[in-house]
Design an enzyme around this catalytic site. Structure first.
Site, PDB file in Angstrom:
ATOM      1  N   TYR A 147       0.847  -1.191   0.000  1.00  0.00           N
ATOM      2  CA  TYR A 147       0.000   0.000   0.000  1.00  0.00           C
ATOM      3  C   TYR A 147       0.888   1.248   0.000  1.00  0.00           C
ATOM      4  CZ  TYR A 147      -4.293   2.413  -0.119  1.00  0.00           C
ATOM      5  OH  TYR A 147      -5.299   3.221  -0.560  1.00  0.00           O
ATOM      6  N   ARG A 200      -8.486  10.682  -8.623  1.00  0.00           N
ATOM      7  CA  ARG A 200      -7.617  11.357  -7.658  1.00  0.00           C
ATOM      8  C   ARG A 200      -6.900  10.288  -6.854  1.00  0.00           C
ATOM      9  NH1 ARG A 200      -8.091  12.155  -2.035  1.00  0.00           N
ATOM     10  NH2 ARG A 200      -7.228  10.169  -2.610  1.00  0.00           N
ATOM     11  N   LYS A 218      -6.089  -1.967  -1.196  1.00  0.00           N
ATOM     12  CA  LYS A 218      -6.970  -1.746  -0.033  1.00  0.00           C
ATOM     13  C   LYS A 218      -7.599  -3.056   0.421  1.00  0.00           C
ATOM     14  CE  LYS A 218      -7.514   2.337   1.648  1.00  0.00           C
ATOM     15  NZ  LYS A 218      -7.842   3.732   1.521  1.00  0.00           N
ATOM     16  N   GLU A 289     -13.456   5.083  -3.284  1.00  0.00           N
ATOM     17  CA  GLU A 289     -12.038   5.302  -3.035  1.00  0.00           C
ATOM     18  C   GLU A 289     -11.422   6.169  -4.125  1.00  0.00           C
ATOM     19  OE1 GLU A 289     -10.546   3.867  -0.369  1.00  0.00           O
ATOM     20  OE2 GLU A 289      -8.664   4.812  -0.907  1.00  0.00           O
ATOM     21  N   ASP A 290     -10.764   7.234  -3.725  1.00  0.00           N
ATOM     22  CA  ASP A 290      -9.992   8.063  -4.646  1.00  0.00           C
ATOM     23  C   ASP A 290     -10.791   8.606  -5.829  1.00  0.00           C
ATOM     24  OD1 ASP A 290      -7.965   7.844  -2.921  1.00  0.00           O
ATOM     25  OD2 ASP A 290      -6.601   6.714  -4.192  1.00  0.00           O
ATOM     26  N   ASP A 312     -13.703   6.297   2.061  1.00  0.00           N
ATOM     27  CA  ASP A 312     -12.567   6.244   2.984  1.00  0.00           C
ATOM     28  C   ASP A 312     -11.762   7.540   2.999  1.00  0.00           C
ATOM     29  OD1 ASP A 312     -10.913   4.811   4.846  1.00  0.00           O
ATOM     30  OD2 ASP A 312      -9.382   4.883   3.287  1.00  0.00           O
ATOM     31  N   ASP A 313     -11.666   8.199   1.852  1.00  0.00           N
ATOM     32  CA  ASP A 313     -10.872   9.437   1.798  1.00  0.00           C
ATOM     33  C   ASP A 313     -11.501  10.521   2.664  1.00  0.00           C
ATOM     34  OD1 ASP A 313      -9.213   8.309  -0.314  1.00  0.00           O
ATOM     35  OD2 ASP A 313     -11.061   8.455  -1.471  1.00  0.00           O
ATOM     36  N   ASN A 452       0.165  12.356   1.002  1.00  0.00           N
ATOM     37  CA  ASN A 452       0.867  11.206   0.431  1.00  0.00           C
ATOM     38  C   ASN A 452       1.169  11.465  -1.032  1.00  0.00           C
ATOM     39  OD1 ASN A 452       0.771   9.421   2.671  1.00  0.00           O
ATOM     40  ND2 ASN A 452      -1.406   9.108   2.286  1.00  0.00           N
TER      41      ASN A 452
HETATM   42  P1  NAD Z   1      -8.314  16.777  -2.550  1.00  0.00           P
HETATM   43  O1  NAD Z   1      -7.821  16.870  -3.920  1.00  0.00           O
HETATM   44  O2  NAD Z   1      -9.748  16.505  -2.301  1.00  0.00           O
HETATM   45  O3  NAD Z   1      -7.942  18.121  -1.768  1.00  0.00           O
HETATM   46  C1  NAD Z   1      -6.717  18.798  -1.860  1.00  0.00           C
HETATM   47  C2  NAD Z   1      -6.932  20.204  -1.337  1.00  0.00           C
HETATM   48  O4  NAD Z   1      -5.665  20.844  -1.235  1.00  0.00           O
HETATM   49  C3  NAD Z   1      -7.812  21.088  -2.213  1.00  0.00           C
HETATM   50  O5  NAD Z   1      -8.692  21.817  -1.406  1.00  0.00           O
HETATM   51  C4  NAD Z   1      -6.815  22.056  -2.855  1.00  0.00           C
HETATM   52  O6  NAD Z   1      -7.382  23.313  -3.111  1.00  0.00           O
HETATM   53  C5  NAD Z   1      -5.784  22.166  -1.754  1.00  0.00           C
HETATM   54  N1  NAD Z   1      -4.499  22.643  -2.225  1.00  0.00           N
HETATM   55  C6  NAD Z   1      -3.836  22.302  -3.350  1.00  0.00           C
HETATM   56  N2  NAD Z   1      -2.697  22.996  -3.423  1.00  0.00           N
HETATM   57  C7  NAD Z   1      -2.629  23.761  -2.338  1.00  0.00           C
HETATM   58  C8  NAD Z   1      -1.705  24.709  -1.872  1.00  0.00           C
HETATM   59  N3  NAD Z   1      -0.611  24.968  -2.554  1.00  0.00           N
HETATM   60  N4  NAD Z   1      -1.972  25.324  -0.707  1.00  0.00           N
HETATM   61  C9  NAD Z   1      -3.085  25.050  -0.004  1.00  0.00           C
HETATM   62  N5  NAD Z   1      -4.000  24.157  -0.404  1.00  0.00           N
HETATM   63  C10 NAD Z   1      -3.774  23.528  -1.555  1.00  0.00           C
HETATM   64  O7  NAD Z   1      -7.437  15.667  -1.848  1.00  0.00           O
HETATM   65  P2  NAD Z   1      -7.693  14.927  -0.432  1.00  0.00           P
HETATM   66  O8  NAD Z   1      -8.438  13.659  -0.624  1.00  0.00           O
HETATM   67  O9  NAD Z   1      -8.241  15.880   0.544  1.00  0.00           O
HETATM   68  O10 NAD Z   1      -6.207  14.495  -0.062  1.00  0.00           O
HETATM   69  C11 NAD Z   1      -5.224  15.471   0.173  1.00  0.00           C
HETATM   70  C12 NAD Z   1      -3.942  14.791   0.613  1.00  0.00           C
HETATM   71  O11 NAD Z   1      -4.144  14.077   1.816  1.00  0.00           O
HETATM   72  C13 NAD Z   1      -3.396  13.790  -0.394  1.00  0.00           C
HETATM   73  O12 NAD Z   1      -2.009  13.935  -0.494  1.00  0.00           O
HETATM   74  C14 NAD Z   1      -3.712  12.467   0.221  1.00  0.00           C
HETATM   75  O13 NAD Z   1      -2.766  11.484  -0.113  1.00  0.00           O
HETATM   76  C15 NAD Z   1      -3.624  12.781   1.686  1.00  0.00           C
HETATM   77  N6  NAD Z   1      -4.400  11.845   2.495  1.00  0.00           N
HETATM   78  C16 NAD Z   1      -3.802  11.292   3.576  1.00  0.00           C
HETATM   79  C17 NAD Z   1      -4.491  10.414   4.360  1.00  0.00           C
HETATM   80  C18 NAD Z   1      -3.821   9.838   5.562  1.00  0.00           C
HETATM   81  O14 NAD Z   1      -2.720  10.152   5.835  1.00  0.00           O
HETATM   82  N7  NAD Z   1      -4.451   9.000   6.326  1.00  0.00           N
HETATM   83  C19 NAD Z   1      -5.785  10.069   4.037  1.00  0.00           C
HETATM   84  C20 NAD Z   1      -6.386  10.666   2.926  1.00  0.00           C
HETATM   85  C21 NAD Z   1      -5.686  11.560   2.168  1.00  0.00           C
END
Ligand code: NAD
Length: 595
Positions: A147, A200, A218, A289-290, A312-313, A452
């Site tokens: 993963y 995504r 997953k 997912e994603d 899950d996201d 990530n």
């Molecule tokens: P998403 O695409 O829904 O949201 C990303 C957000 O970041 C958007 O609101 C965008 O406007 C904002 N953004 C982009 N560039 C930016 C910048 N320069 N400054 C400020 N904001 C900015 O994605 P998501 O599902 O919310 O996931 C975001 C991140 O979180 C990913 O990298 C994902 O891998 C990570 N994530 C981690 C976990 C975990 O650690 N458990 C779980 C889910 C997602």
């Protein structure tokens, strides 16, 4: 516990087992479990005759090539004799422990993570029992490979490292025949589906059909971490096209070379898919997912009260982050309602976390408005405030009456948050001045760098400790090695959704819940935080050690099922000992004897 039904030709047509196990079989859903069950049955004294009755049970080369039943060099003498394996295997009979040694030796010899990934996926293709034994027993070593973060790279290269298809691909060309596609899957009693449309993938963007690595990975974690048998699960990719130019121009891309369906065409496609699932796999929980932000919230809202589904996201991330917050508060002694959260990134992860945190604060006596006042967002355009005209639906809930601030550092200095939560998908956004400011404002600043893969993290563990004089309470979305700062060793645990979703899924399918609710995720977060020991906290870990994951999942599953029973959402009678029952249903990857 089992009931086996034969037809007039003496072929097994049905196996009934309490609650979770497959009920109707054309091919044997899980011969391994069946073999164990039949041992106790009235036919126990006649094993070899049983095999002749088991139409479809592979023998000889077919058996060795069937990953569900293959034991490789571990087939014992008697089975080699009865099942036509003599000569097809080297003479020495190895134990499973020997096989584990061999796999680990080869795995560790691989020069890089993507080669390790390919090696493990090939093992999954050859011998599922051994694959799950190793992933379960060596979860800390295996998780970053099967993963995040390696699965991200695997998706980026999916068409190039492609060996065998997995799961079901439903493309934009399959309108009107989705139930037939689902019926092509060899197992009929699917209880859990992980589905993506690949728009995504992690923080990597639109990978189209190459996103299949995510549902596959997953579901492997569902099996390893919560013991949900692999025959009960199904990875699905909805190939609705891609906007990724590189993929559209790549001859090895595995998906449709067309732009994404949008608008009504997209919605109708997903609607037809859900209807097909309801028809063919009516007892399946669907995990979204994603999906991209634009669709994720909408699809969740549309389907969460119609079928058993979650995202899950949004919800899994929210629960693991809230659990991290609860654990951090055990260190600081603060209360949830005394915190101020500043999120970098207002997408699925950020808004989902804020929603769940707000509902937890409401549970502790605040109004929803008061609770939202404690959650602030900076997105790619700056601070989310009322005066902005470019805010989409869900974000507006968190737009405060405040002057606009274009950058995160000024937002930190102005708002003075107790916690910063990075979910932007953008690397190195928690700079030294930001972390130094957090350390000036707070005795113990909460720094959650969740983006990530590793290359996208807002700050590394080392940066978090070094730039806050070792005072940060830190967690990250990708794993980091322990850090020594001024003689103190910090072992930050990864804030991985894997602490939550397998347990939630197991709990929901164990009681056959009609829906998965936010309350279930809140309870999952509390349960997870309660399993973090004082020793874990002392070394800076906000989550329990990964090797305890099965225990964690069983506890979360029990708590989730309890909620389902309390709220009238469970559809099967409650066992007297719920936790005992759930544990008894968890698949343990080991070889059962076939003869
Ligand atoms: P998403 O695409 O829904 O949201 C990303 C957000 O970041 C958007 O609101 C965008 O406007 C904002 N953004 C982009 N560039 C930016 C910048 N320069 N400054 C400020 N904001 C900015 O994605 P998501 O599902 O919310 O996931 C975001 C991140 O979180 C990913 O990298 C994902 O891998 C990570 N994530 C981690 C976990 C975990 O650690 N458990 C779980 C889910 C997602």
């Amino acid at each position: 516990m089992y009931q086996v039904t034969f037809d007039e030709k003496d072929t097994i047509i049905r196996i009934d087992r309490e609650l979770m196990a497959p009920e109707t079989v054309s091919r044997f859903l899980d011969l391994v479990n069946l073999a164990a069950a039949l041992k106790d049955s009235r036919l126990a004294d006649d094993w070899e005759r049983m095999f002749t009755r088991m139409l479809g049970f592979p023998t000889g080369v077919r058996l060795i090539r069937d990953p569900a039943f293959n034991k490789g060099t571990a087939f014992p003498e008697k089975e080699r004799e009865v099942l036509g394996l003599r000569g097809l295997l080297p003479p020495k009979v190895h134990s499973m422990d020997d096989q584990v040694l061999r796999v680990l030796e080869n795995f560790r010899r691989k020069p890089n993570d993507i080669e390790k990934y390919i090696f493990m996926i090939s093992l999954q293709d050859r011998n599922k029992t051994l694959f799950y034994r190793i992933v379960t027993d060596y979860i800390e070593e295996m998780m970053p490979i099967i993963y995040t973060p390696t699965v991200g790279q695997a998706c980026v290269e999916y068409g190039h490292i492609f060996r065998r298809p997995r799961g079901i691909f439903i493309s934009a060309k399959d309108r009107g025949r989705m139930p037939d596609l689902l019926r092509n899957w060899p197992y009929q009693d699917i209880r859990i589906i992980v589905v993506t449309d690949g728009e995504r993938i992690l923080g990597l963007g639109d990978l189209g059909a190459d996103g299949m690595g995510i549902p596959v990975g997953k579901l492997a974690l569902y099996t390893a971490c919560a013991g949900i048998h692999h025959a009960l699960s199904l990875p699905i990719t909805l190939d609705v096209g891609t906007e990724n130019e590189a993929l559209l121009n790549d001859p090895l891309y595995i998906g449709l070379k067309q732009r994404r369906l949008r608008g009504a065409a997209y919605d109708d496609f997903v609607e037809e898919f859900i209807m097909a699932v309801e028809e063919v796999f009516p007892r399946a929980l669907v995990q979204f997912e994603d999906f991209a932000n634009v669709n994720a919230f909408r699809l969740l809202e549309k389907f969460r009260e119609r079928i058993c589904a979650f995202n899950d996201d949004i919800q899994g991330t929210a629960a693991v982050t809230l659990a991290g917050i609860y654990s951090a508060l055990r260190i600081t002694g603060g209360r949830l309602r005394e915190q101020k959260f500043l999120f970098l990134g207002a997408g699925e992860a950020g808004l989902g976390t804020a929603d769940l945190t707000v509902s937890a604060m409401v549970g502790s006596g605040l109004s929803a408005e008061e609770a939202r006042e404690l959650c602030w967002f900076v997105d790619s355009r700056g601070l989310v405030v009322k005066s902005r005209s470019d805010l989409s639906g869900h974000k507006r809930l968190y737009a405060h009456d405040h002057e606009f601030i274009p950058d995160f550092l000024t937002a930190v200095e102005t708002l003075k948050p107790t916690a910063i939560i990075g979910v932007s998908g953008k690397a190195r956004m928690f700079t030294r001045p930001i972390l130094e400011a957090m350390a000036r404002i707070n005795e113990r600043p909460l720094v959650f760098s969740l983006s990530n893969p590793t290359s996208n993290t807002e700050c590394t563990a080392e940066e978090a400790y070094n730039w806050t004089e070792g005072r940060a309470i830190y967690t990250s979305g990708s794993p980091f090695e322990p850090v020594v700062y001024q003689g103190k060793k910090f072992v930050p645990a990864q804030g991985n959704n894997v602490y939550i979703f397998p347990g939630v899924g197991l709990g929901a399918i164990a009681c056959q819940a009609r829906h998965v609710t936010n309350e279930m995720f809140s309870v999952a977060a509390k349960t997870l935080a309660s399993l973090v020991s004082d020793d874990d906290l002392e070394q800076g870990s906000l989550f329990p050690p990964l090797p305890k994951i099965r225990e964690v999942s069983a506890a979360i599953a029990t708590a989730v099922a309890e909620v389902a029973y309390e709220r009238g959402l469970a559809t099967v009678p409650k066992p007297e000992d719920l936790q005992g029952f759930i544990k008894s249903q968890m698949y343990e990857p080991k070889y059962h004897s076939y003869v």
